[in-house]
Enzyme design. Structure first.
Site, PDB file in Angstrom:
ATOM      1  N   ASN A  40      31.322  22.725   8.180  1.00 26.22           N
ATOM      2  CA  ASN A  40      31.848  21.661   7.340  1.00 26.22           C
ATOM      3  C   ASN A  40      33.231  22.075   6.845  1.00 26.22           C
ATOM      4  O   ASN A  40      33.472  23.218   6.481  1.00 26.22           O
ATOM      5  CB  ASN A  40      30.894  21.307   6.194  1.00 26.22           C
ATOM      6  N   ILE A  41      34.142  21.124   6.917  1.00 30.84           N
ATOM      7  CA  ILE A  41      35.524  21.338   6.506  1.00 30.84           C
ATOM      8  C   ILE A  41      35.839  20.296   5.440  1.00 30.84           C
ATOM      9  O   ILE A  41      35.838  19.091   5.728  1.00 30.84           O
ATOM     10  CB  ILE A  41      36.505  21.195   7.704  1.00 30.84           C
ATOM     11  N   GLU A  42      36.077  20.766   4.227  1.00 33.27           N
ATOM     12  CA  GLU A  42      36.315  19.854   3.116  1.00 33.27           C
ATOM     13  C   GLU A  42      37.798  19.596   2.904  1.00 33.27           C
ATOM     14  O   GLU A  42      38.662  20.322   3.397  1.00 33.27           O
ATOM     15  CB  GLU A  42      35.716  20.432   1.829  1.00 33.27           C
ATOM     16  N   CYS A  51      31.562  16.975   8.357  1.00 22.73           N
ATOM     17  CA  CYS A  51      30.339  17.775   8.362  1.00 22.73           C
ATOM     18  C   CYS A  51      30.282  18.724   9.567  1.00 22.73           C
ATOM     19  O   CYS A  51      30.936  18.491  10.584  1.00 22.73           O
ATOM     20  CB  CYS A  51      29.120  16.853   8.401  1.00 22.73           C
ATOM     21  N   GLU A  53      27.817  19.226  11.688  1.00 22.16           N
ATOM     22  CA  GLU A  53      27.211  18.626  12.877  1.00 22.16           C
ATOM     23  C   GLU A  53      28.235  17.838  13.675  1.00 22.16           C
ATOM     24  O   GLU A  53      28.325  17.960  14.896  1.00 22.16           O
ATOM     25  CB  GLU A  53      26.051  17.694  12.475  1.00 22.16           C
ATOM     26  N   CYS A  86      23.293  14.380   6.993  1.00 18.53           N
ATOM     27  CA  CYS A  86      23.580  13.136   6.290  1.00 18.53           C
ATOM     28  C   CYS A  86      23.404  11.953   7.247  1.00 18.53           C
ATOM     29  O   CYS A  86      23.245  12.126   8.455  1.00 18.53           O
ATOM     30  CB  CYS A  86      25.001  13.165   5.721  1.00 18.53           C
ATOM     31  N   CYS A  89      25.998  11.770  10.157  1.00 17.37           N
ATOM     32  CA  CYS A  89      25.713  12.749  11.221  1.00 17.37           C
ATOM     33  C   CYS A  89      24.504  12.321  12.049  1.00 17.37           C
ATOM     34  O   CYS A  89      24.483  12.497  13.261  1.00 17.37           O
ATOM     35  CB  CYS A  89      25.498  14.137  10.632  1.00 17.37           C
TER      36      CYS A  89
END
Length: 131
Positions: A40-42, A51, A53, A86, A89
């Protein structure tokens, strides 16, 4: 399955999650034996985050792999129970992975739940291009 979890942990370690402090890693096992990692890259603007996935699946497709090349995806996070994808995803996995793909959900405690795209998202959206 142990190798899958180790690969997902490697992806987990690549997470960029300074805002939520909730790292997630995903590892897709391909038919050729390779693994594609996603984390995950915010972003400070949360909707622009991605996310683990989807990062892994988009990376696999970007590298030239196709749906039929995917054997499994393993997803890991530091949660009280095996991590659950989520809704976004789930829809992406429903479309971009074979219906019988093994989805391994786990956490850092080693708890595991196995499922499939259809089980995660019954009645997933399918665009009917024949109309």
């Amino acid at each position: 399955m142990e190798k899958n979890i180790l690969e997902a942990k490697k992806a987990f370690d690549k997470s960029y999650s300074p805002y939520s402090k909730f790292a997630v890693g995903a590892a897709i096992k391909m038919k050729d034996g390779s693994y594609i990692h996603g984390a995950n890259i915010e972003n400070a603007s949360y909707p622009l985050s991605n996310c683990a996935e989807r990062s892994a699946l988009f990376s696999a497709y970007s590298q030239g792999y196709k749906k039929e090349d995917i054997l499994s995806i393993t997803i890991i996070a530091n949660d009280d129970r095996p991590i659950s994808p989520c809704g976004a995803c789930r829809q992406v996995m429903f479309e971009l992975m074979p219906k019988d793909t093994k989805i391994i959900l786990t956490n850092l405690k080693g708890e595991v739940k196995e499922t499939t795209p259809d089980e995660l998202l019954p009645y997933g959206f399918v665009l009917d291009n024949d109309k």
